[in-house]
Design a protein around this motif. Structure first.
Motif, PDB file in Angstrom:
ATOM      1  N   GLY A  81      37.391 -10.702  21.738  1.00  0.00           N
ATOM      2  CA  GLY A  81      36.296  -9.896  21.200  1.00  0.00           C
ATOM      3  C   GLY A  81      35.020  -9.927  22.008  1.00  0.00           C
ATOM      4  O   GLY A  81      34.106  -9.139  21.754  1.00  0.00           O
ATOM      5  N   THR A  82      34.935 -10.801  23.007  1.00  0.00           N
ATOM      6  CA  THR A  82      33.662 -10.970  23.717  1.00  0.00           C
ATOM      7  C   THR A  82      33.384  -9.847  24.718  1.00  0.00           C
ATOM      8  O   THR A  82      32.226  -9.637  25.084  1.00  0.00           O
ATOM      9  CB  THR A  82      33.601 -12.327  24.434  1.00  0.00           C
ATOM     10  OG1 THR A  82      34.687 -12.443  25.354  1.00  0.00           O
ATOM     11  CG2 THR A  82      33.683 -13.468  23.423  1.00  0.00           C
ATOM     12  N   ILE A  83      34.412  -9.113  25.132  1.00  0.00           N
ATOM     13  CA  ILE A  83      34.152  -7.943  25.987  1.00  0.00           C
ATOM     14  C   ILE A  83      33.441  -6.875  25.164  1.00  0.00           C
ATOM     15  O   ILE A  83      32.476  -6.247  25.612  1.00  0.00           O
ATOM     16  CB  ILE A  83      35.450  -7.413  26.611  1.00  0.00           C
ATOM     17  CG1 ILE A  83      36.015  -8.440  27.599  1.00  0.00           C
ATOM     18  CG2 ILE A  83      35.208  -6.080  27.318  1.00  0.00           C
ATOM     19  CD1 ILE A  83      37.324  -8.037  28.239  1.00  0.00           C
ATOM     20  N   ALA A 118      34.471 -17.752  17.125  1.00  0.00           N
ATOM     21  CA  ALA A 118      35.419 -18.620  17.832  1.00  0.00           C
ATOM     22  C   ALA A 118      35.626 -18.142  19.270  1.00  0.00           C
ATOM     23  O   ALA A 118      35.706 -18.947  20.203  1.00  0.00           O
ATOM     24  CB  ALA A 118      36.753 -18.650  17.095  1.00  0.00           C
ATOM     25  N   GLY A 119      35.706 -16.824  19.458  1.00  0.00           N
ATOM     26  CA  GLY A 119      35.918 -16.277  20.792  1.00  0.00           C
ATOM     27  C   GLY A 119      34.794 -16.596  21.742  1.00  0.00           C
ATOM     28  O   GLY A 119      35.019 -16.890  22.926  1.00  0.00           O
ATOM     29  N   LYS A 158      33.364 -19.300  26.459  1.00  0.00           N
ATOM     30  CA  LYS A 158      32.049 -19.664  27.013  1.00  0.00           C
ATOM     31  C   LYS A 158      31.271 -18.409  27.392  1.00  0.00           C
ATOM     32  O   LYS A 158      30.629 -18.301  28.437  1.00  0.00           O
ATOM     33  CB  LYS A 158      32.180 -20.571  28.245  1.00  0.00           C
ATOM     34  CG  LYS A 158      33.116 -21.756  28.068  1.00  0.00           C
ATOM     35  CD  LYS A 158      32.667 -22.684  26.967  1.00  0.00           C
ATOM     36  CE  LYS A 158      33.598 -23.893  26.861  1.00  0.00           C
ATOM     37  NZ  LYS A 158      33.398 -24.668  25.628  1.00  0.00           N
ATOM     38  N   SER A 159      31.316 -17.419  26.507  1.00  0.00           N
ATOM     39  CA  SER A 159      30.695 -16.125  26.763  1.00  0.00           C
ATOM     40  C   SER A 159      29.192 -16.262  27.013  1.00  0.00           C
ATOM     41  O   SER A 159      28.491 -16.995  26.304  1.00  0.00           O
ATOM     42  CB  SER A 159      30.934 -15.197  25.568  1.00  0.00           C
ATOM     43  OG  SER A 159      30.204 -13.999  25.699  1.00  0.00           O
ATOM     44  N   SER A 204      43.288 -17.421  17.039  1.00  0.00           N
ATOM     45  CA  SER A 204      42.426 -18.596  17.029  1.00  0.00           C
ATOM     46  C   SER A 204      41.945 -18.937  15.627  1.00  0.00           C
ATOM     47  O   SER A 204      41.816 -20.113  15.280  1.00  0.00           O
ATOM     48  CB  SER A 204      41.234 -18.377  17.958  1.00  0.00           C
ATOM     49  OG  SER A 204      40.496 -17.221  17.578  1.00  0.00           O
ATOM     50  N   PHE A 205      41.664 -17.928  14.799  1.00  0.00           N
ATOM     51  CA  PHE A 205      41.192 -18.220  13.449  1.00  0.00           C
ATOM     52  C   PHE A 205      42.241 -19.003  12.666  1.00  0.00           C
ATOM     53  O   PHE A 205      41.924 -19.985  11.991  1.00  0.00           O
ATOM     54  CB  PHE A 205      40.838 -16.937  12.697  1.00  0.00           C
ATOM     55  CG  PHE A 205      40.524 -17.182  11.246  1.00  0.00           C
ATOM     56  CD1 PHE A 205      39.309 -17.744  10.872  1.00  0.00           C
ATOM     57  CD2 PHE A 205      41.445 -16.884  10.260  1.00  0.00           C
ATOM     58  CE1 PHE A 205      39.021 -17.996   9.535  1.00  0.00           C
ATOM     59  CE2 PHE A 205      41.164 -17.134   8.924  1.00  0.00           C
ATOM     60  CZ  PHE A 205      39.947 -17.693   8.569  1.00  0.00           C
ATOM     61  N   ASP A 206      43.493 -18.588  12.755  1.00  0.00           N
ATOM     62  CA  ASP A 206      44.556 -19.264  12.011  1.00  0.00           C
ATOM     63  C   ASP A 206      44.713 -20.718  12.472  1.00  0.00           C
ATOM     64  O   ASP A 206      45.007 -21.609  11.668  1.00  0.00           O
ATOM     65  CB  ASP A 206      45.879 -18.516  12.176  1.00  0.00           C
ATOM     66  CG  ASP A 206      45.801 -17.090  11.641  1.00  0.00           C
ATOM     67  OD1 ASP A 206      45.014 -16.861  10.703  1.00  0.00           O
ATOM     68  OD2 ASP A 206      46.507 -16.216  12.158  1.00  0.00           O
ATOM     69  N   GLN A 207      44.502 -20.973  13.746  1.00  0.00           N
ATOM     70  CA  GLN A 207      44.563 -22.351  14.234  1.00  0.00           C
ATOM     71  C   GLN A 207      43.416 -23.182  13.661  1.00  0.00           C
ATOM     72  O   GLN A 207      43.600 -24.366  13.345  1.00  0.00           O
ATOM     73  CB  GLN A 207      44.524 -22.394  15.752  1.00  0.00           C
ATOM     74  CG  GLN A 207      44.714 -23.814  16.310  1.00  0.00           C
ATOM     75  CD  GLN A 207      44.757 -23.868  17.817  1.00  0.00           C
ATOM     76  OE1 GLN A 207      44.333 -22.931  18.489  1.00  0.00           O
ATOM     77  NE2 GLN A 207      45.277 -24.962  18.356  1.00  0.00           N
TER      78      GLN A 207
END
Length: 342
Positions: free
Chosen positions: A98-100, A124-125, A130-131, A183-186
């Motif tokens: 999502g960071t793009i 999380a993204g 490291k955006s 990543s959220f599910d983790q």
């Protein structure tokens, strides 16, 4: 006779035909400059002060078909049908958790006709990648709803309850590989491990692209348990391929038969919230205008139906409280990543 003529002061002049050609060229050049300047400033005004009701760009920072895309497609359809806004486009900007898309929004400084959806996964993204652009670099408009993960196992699993699963997991954490849609599910799994007295670093997690792949990993035995969005797995649960054990929700959810993990003694409440963001440097009036548009969307029957179908829990939040909430979530997620050793 010489072909050139002179005026009464002795300056060389061109013949009449040549003078008309030169004059036309000069006029054409002036016209191009004037028109180009007008178009440029018109574009600038249209981009910087356009009303989202007249020209809306809705950004989903992921590919088509995902949760963020669904929010914006539902909003677009309702805006059109209810005539809340016109000339609405949904733009998918996938990549880098999502960071793009976040960076694209940040580059649209001052644009009052743009809104992007984000949430827990984007927080999380930012940490994962490291955006350089973070959530504080854009304008938070409103949190609109939360959705929660369901804990599932295959239908033929020996684990009939959450306590059965936890007992086996505690005895040998690596013997119970979990899967999920991202990543959220983790992070939910990490919070569950902590609540169950298991070091998240000792867990095994297999990320998948979505609910279909999560279900397949469970059915084939690649994974033995999973956390994923309820809407992603409800068909598999109802078909009997998967067994739902509990919801990772703060409170029981209407229309869902499973207890919450909190009810069962496991304090797991990490929500997959969704919020709207605007570009940086938009005015307070522009923020209110974007907020009002989505408030109107959420007051419709169509949105209420989408909430029922997807088990979205309305959780409107705005202003300083929203800014504080996002900062708190950032700290919680950073802590969970530390627990996972990342």
């Amino acid at each position: 006779m010489a072909s050139d003529s002179s005026d009464h002061e002795g300056r060389a002049t061109s013949p009449p035909g040549e003078r008309s050609v030169v004059a036309l060229a000069i006029y054409a050049l002036i016209a191009v400059v004037v028109i180009s300047t007008a178009v440029y400033y018109s574009f600038q005004r249209g981009g910087l002060s356009a009303d989202i009701r007249n020209k809306a760009t809705l950004i989903a920072p992921a590919g088509a078909g995902g949760g963020w895309d669904l929010v914006m497609r539902e909003s677009q359809a309702i805006m059109r049908e209810q005539k809340i806004a016109t000339n609405i486009q949904v733009v998918n900007v996938p990549g880098a958790a999502g960071t793009i898309g976040l960076s694209r929004l940040h580059s649209m400084e001052g644009r009052a006709d743009v809104a992007m959806v984000g949430g827990t996964g984007l927080v999380a993204g930012v940490q994962q990648t490291k955006s350089a652009v973070t959530m504080t670099d854009v304008t938070a408009i409103a949190r609109i709803f939360e959705e929660y993960d369901v804990l599932v196992v295959p239908a033929n699993s020996p684990y009939k309850s959450v306590d059965d699963l936890v007992a086996a997991w505690r005895s040998n954490p690596h013997s119970i590989p979990f899967t999920g849609g991202g990543s959220f599910d983790q992070l939910v799994m990490a919070q569950f491990a902590k609540a169950a007295g298991i070091d998240p670093r000792n867990t095994t997690y297999i990320p998948k692209a979505g609910g279909g792949e999560v279900a397949q990993a469970l059915v084939t035995g690649t994974a033995k348990a999973a956390f994923s969005g309820y809407a992603d797995l409800i068909d598999q649960i109802e078909s009997g391929r998967l067994r739902g054990l509990a919801m990772a929700a703060k409170e029981p959810i209407d229309g869902v038969d499973f207890p919450t993990l909190r009810q069962l003694g496991y304090d797991v409440t990490l929500a997959n919230w969704r919020a709207l963001f605007g570009p940086p440097d938009i005015s307070a009036a522009d923020v209110k205008n974007i907020r009002d548009v989505f408030d109107e969307v959420m007051r419709t029957q169509d949105w209420a139906e989408a909430e029922r179908n997807n088990k979205w829990t309305r959780a409107w939040l705005e202003g300083p409280e929203l800014t504080t909430f996002i900062a708190d979530e950032d700290r919680v997620i950073a802590g969970l990543y530390q627990e996972l050793g990342k």
